[in-house]
Design a protein around this motif. Structure first.
Motif, PDB file in Angstrom:
ATOM      1  N   GLU A 126      63.125  51.051  16.448  1.00 42.00           N
ATOM      2  CA  GLU A 126      63.663  50.284  15.295  1.00 42.00           C
ATOM      3  C   GLU A 126      63.040  48.953  15.093  1.00 42.00           C
ATOM      4  N   ALA A 127      62.796  48.099  16.239  1.00 40.31           N
ATOM      5  CA  ALA A 127      62.116  47.012  16.227  1.00 40.31           C
ATOM      6  C   ALA A 127      60.585  46.999  16.050  1.00 40.31           C
ATOM      7  N   ARG A 128      60.322  48.120  16.579  1.00 38.06           N
ATOM      8  CA  ARG A 128      58.528  48.122  16.320  1.00 38.06           C
ATOM      9  C   ARG A 128      58.393  48.773  14.674  1.00 38.06           C
ATOM     10  N   ALA A 129      59.327  49.787  14.302  1.00 33.55           N
ATOM     11  CA  ALA A 129      59.068  49.893  12.933  1.00 33.55           C
ATOM     12  C   ALA A 129      59.281  48.938  11.926  1.00 33.55           C
ATOM     13  N   ARG A 130      60.002  47.636  12.132  1.00 34.41           N
ATOM     14  CA  ARG A 130      60.146  46.706  11.489  1.00 34.41           C
ATOM     15  C   ARG A 130      58.762  45.875  11.084  1.00 34.41           C
ATOM     16  N   ALA A 131      57.935  46.315  12.052  1.00 35.65           N
ATOM     17  CA  ALA A 131      56.522  45.762  11.739  1.00 35.65           C
ATOM     18  C   ALA A 131      55.692  46.283  10.623  1.00 35.65           C
ATOM     19  N   PHE A 132      56.086  47.271   9.959  1.00 40.57           N
ATOM     20  CA  PHE A 132      55.328  48.086   8.869  1.00 40.57           C
ATOM     21  C   PHE A 132      55.819  47.651   7.569  1.00 40.57           C
ATOM     22  N   ASP A 133      54.882  47.498   6.840  1.00 40.85           N
ATOM     23  CA  ASP A 133      55.299  47.077   5.280  1.00 40.85           C
ATOM     24  C   ASP A 133      56.137  48.083   4.466  1.00 40.85           C
ATOM     25  N   ALA A 134      56.001  49.479   4.905  1.00 37.80           N
ATOM     26  CA  ALA A 134      56.636  50.611   4.337  1.00 37.80           C
ATOM     27  C   ALA A 134      56.856  51.796   5.221  1.00 37.80           C
ATOM     28  N   ARG A 135      57.930  52.350   5.039  1.00 36.41           N
ATOM     29  CA  ARG A 135      58.079  53.686   6.042  1.00 36.41           C
ATOM     30  C   ARG A 135      58.528  54.700   4.853  1.00 36.41           C
ATOM     31  N   LEU A 136      57.634  55.612   5.275  1.00 36.09           N
ATOM     32  CA  LEU A 136      57.674  56.905   4.500  1.00 36.09           C
ATOM     33  C   LEU A 136      58.673  58.012   5.136  1.00 36.09           C
ATOM     34  N   LEU A 137      59.652  58.756   4.714  1.00 41.30           N
ATOM     35  CA  LEU A 137      60.412  59.702   5.417  1.00 41.30           C
ATOM     36  C   LEU A 137      59.887  60.889   4.793  1.00 41.30           C
ATOM     37  N   PRO A 138      59.164  61.811   5.839  1.00 44.01           N
ATOM     38  CA  PRO A 138      58.537  62.899   5.228  1.00 44.01           C
ATOM     39  C   PRO A 138      59.476  64.203   5.124  1.00 44.01           C
ATOM     40  N   TYR A 139      60.489  63.999   4.298  1.00 39.46           N
ATOM     41  CA  TYR A 139      61.583  65.018   4.198  1.00 39.46           C
ATOM     42  C   TYR A 139      62.343  64.660   2.629  1.00 39.46           C
ATOM     43  N   PRO A 140      62.486  65.872   2.046  1.00 43.18           N
ATOM     44  CA  PRO A 140      63.147  65.490   0.836  1.00 43.18           C
ATOM     45  C   PRO A 140      64.799  64.838   1.167  1.00 43.18           C
ATOM     46  N   PRO A 141      65.296  64.164   0.166  1.00 41.32           N
ATOM     47  CA  PRO A 141      66.333  63.340   0.533  1.00 41.32           C
ATOM     48  C   PRO A 141      67.555  64.209   0.817  1.00 41.32           C
ATOM     49  N   ALA A 142      67.592  65.618   0.241  1.00 38.73           N
ATOM     50  CA  ALA A 142      68.858  66.186   0.612  1.00 38.73           C
ATOM     51  C   ALA A 142      68.620  66.873   1.975  1.00 38.73           C
ATOM     52  N   ALA A 143      67.510  67.073   2.457  1.00 37.43           N
ATOM     53  CA  ALA A 143      67.201  67.394   3.895  1.00 37.43           C
ATOM     54  C   ALA A 143      66.478  66.820   4.836  1.00 37.43           C
ATOM     55  N   CYS A 144      66.925  65.525   4.949  1.00 37.23           N
ATOM     56  CA  CYS A 144      66.201  64.463   5.622  1.00 37.23           C
ATOM     57  C   CYS A 144      66.717  64.713   7.245  1.00 37.23           C
ATOM     58  N   GLU A 145      65.944  64.549   8.164  1.00 31.18           N
ATOM     59  CA  GLU A 145      66.375  64.768   9.508  1.00 31.18           C
ATOM     60  C   GLU A 145      66.999  63.405  10.117  1.00 31.18           C
ATOM     61  N   TRP A 146      66.842  62.264   9.369  1.00 35.75           N
ATOM     62  CA  TRP A 146      67.445  61.249   9.887  1.00 35.75           C
ATOM     63  C   TRP A 146      68.902  60.981   9.482  1.00 35.75           C
ATOM     64  N   ASP A 147      69.413  62.006   8.606  1.00 36.02           N
ATOM     65  CA  ASP A 147      70.721  61.961   8.124  1.00 36.02           C
ATOM     66  C   ASP A 147      71.270  60.668   7.594  1.00 36.02           C
ATOM     67  N   GLY A 148      70.471  59.764   6.816  1.00 38.02           N
ATOM     68  CA  GLY A 148      70.578  58.510   6.498  1.00 38.02           C
ATOM     69  C   GLY A 148      70.699  57.371   7.106  1.00 38.02           C
ATOM     70  N   ALA A 149      70.257  57.561   8.681  1.00 35.17           N
ATOM     71  CA  ALA A 149      70.173  56.529   9.564  1.00 35.17           C
ATOM     72  C   ALA A 149      68.743  55.817   9.472  1.00 35.17           C
ATOM     73  N   ALA A 150      68.102  56.006   8.873  1.00 32.42           N
ATOM     74  CA  ALA A 150      66.658  55.397   8.661  1.00 32.42           C
ATOM     75  C   ALA A 150      66.345  54.854   7.329  1.00 32.42           C
ATOM     76  N   PRO A 151      66.065  53.586   7.012  1.00 27.10           N
ATOM     77  CA  PRO A 151      65.423  53.247   5.604  1.00 27.10           C
ATOM     78  C   PRO A 151      64.171  53.809   5.353  1.00 27.10           C
ATOM     79  N   GLY A 152      63.731  53.951   4.077  1.00 26.20           N
ATOM     80  CA  GLY A 152      62.545  54.264   3.833  1.00 26.20           C
ATOM     81  C   GLY A 152      62.575  55.250   2.592  1.00 26.20           C
ATOM     82  N   VAL A 153      61.358  55.415   2.315  1.00 21.37           N
ATOM     83  CA  VAL A 153      61.137  56.252   0.928  1.00 21.37           C
ATOM     84  C   VAL A 153      60.846  57.795   1.207  1.00 21.37           C
ATOM     85  N   HIS A 154      61.567  58.545   0.594  1.00 19.02           N
ATOM     86  CA  HIS A 154      61.637  60.150   0.617  1.00 19.02           C
ATOM     87  C   HIS A 154      60.400  60.442  -0.026  1.00 19.02           C
TER      88      HIS A 154
END
Length: 266
Positions: A126-154
């Motif tokens: 998480e600390a390293r991920a915060r260094a990025f300007d954007a985080r893309l989640l490579p999943y559709p919202p209803a089938a996200c492997e992060w289960d809502g535990a990570a911010p970002g754009v689906h």
């Protein structure tokens, strides 16, 4: 949508560098899906065993195995002089800490393609991920492997097109090496089963598919075909294939699981 999420406030055709560390073809495959969505020139740096088909404006470079993290970091900082956009696949700090604050800071925009990583396997994620300007989640919202535990754009699954050939329909197609299956399982594979080892531009048609491995691309590309699917997960350091196979309801863990898959496709 994907291109806009990647480029942000930069010109749409800004030169981009996609950094896809990891020795398998999955990281490179996902990087090339992103590269094809960007209209400008793209360089893809990877560690896969071989390049994959890509448009002429997409240049692939396999990093030498002898390069250490300091050399990779210095090369990235130099590349930022011509490429204002950096896209990183999966690992926000690289695999050896090569994505240093100095290397990242050389780029005007930094985007992380945040494929799910096994909790605790990648210290400081998480600390390293915060260094990025954007985080893309490579999943559709209803089938996200992060289960809502990570911010970002689906942005949906980042998958290649996987056409089927025009040949006859096989009773089963096995992706991967059948020798990795228990002998009792191999004895149950039907006559006429076809085997696809490694990357392939297209697949045989089949009544059902069995993948030796439940990686991101094998799982979701095969699921998109709509045929009965079985996944034999294997242990990976960062990618929880057992969890993915369970989420998809496609895990094959016993001979009975295999027989149910084959029987369901009859």
């Amino acid at each position: 949508m994907l291109a806009r999420a990647v480029t942000g406030d930069l010109p749409p055709d800004a030169r981009a560098l996609i950094y896809a560390p990891g020795g398998g073809l999955g990281h490179l495959t996902r990087a090339l899906v992103v590269a094809r969505a960007l209209p400008g020139p793209v360089h893809v740096w990877h560690q896969a065993p071989a390049p994959l088909p890509a448009p002429a404006r997409v240049r692939q470079r396999r990093l030498p195995t002898g390069w250490g993290p300091a050399r990779v970091a210095a090369a990235l900082a130099r590349a930022a002089r011509r490429a204002p956009l950096l896209v990183v696949d999966t690992f926000p700090g690289g695999l050896e800490g090569e994505l240093t604050p100095e290397a990242l800071g050389a780029f005007r925009r930094r985007v992380l393609v945040a494929r799910h990583v096994r909790p605790g396997a990648y210290p400081g994620y998480e600390a390293r991920a915060r260094a990025f300007d954007a985080r893309l989640l490579p999943y559709p919202p209803a089938a996200c492997e992060w289960d809502g535990a990570a911010p970002g754009v689906h942005v949906g699954h980042l998958l290649r097109d996987l056409p089927l050939d025009d040949g006859p329909v096989a009773p089963l197609v096995v992706l991967g090496d059948p020798a990795r299956l228990p002998a009792g399982w191999r004895a149950r594979l039907p006559d006429g089963a076809q085997v696809v080892r490694g990357w392939a531009p297209r697949l045989p048609r089949a009544r059902c598919y069995l993948s030796v491995g439940a990686g991101y691309h094998a799982s979701y590309e095969l699921r998109r075909l709509g045929a009965p699917l079985g996944l034999v997960p294997v242990e990976r350091r960062y990618d929880d294939q057992f969890r993915r196979a369970a989420r998809l309801g496609a895990g094959v863990h016993t001979r009975q699981d295999l027989l149910r898959l084959l029987g369901g496709a009859a």
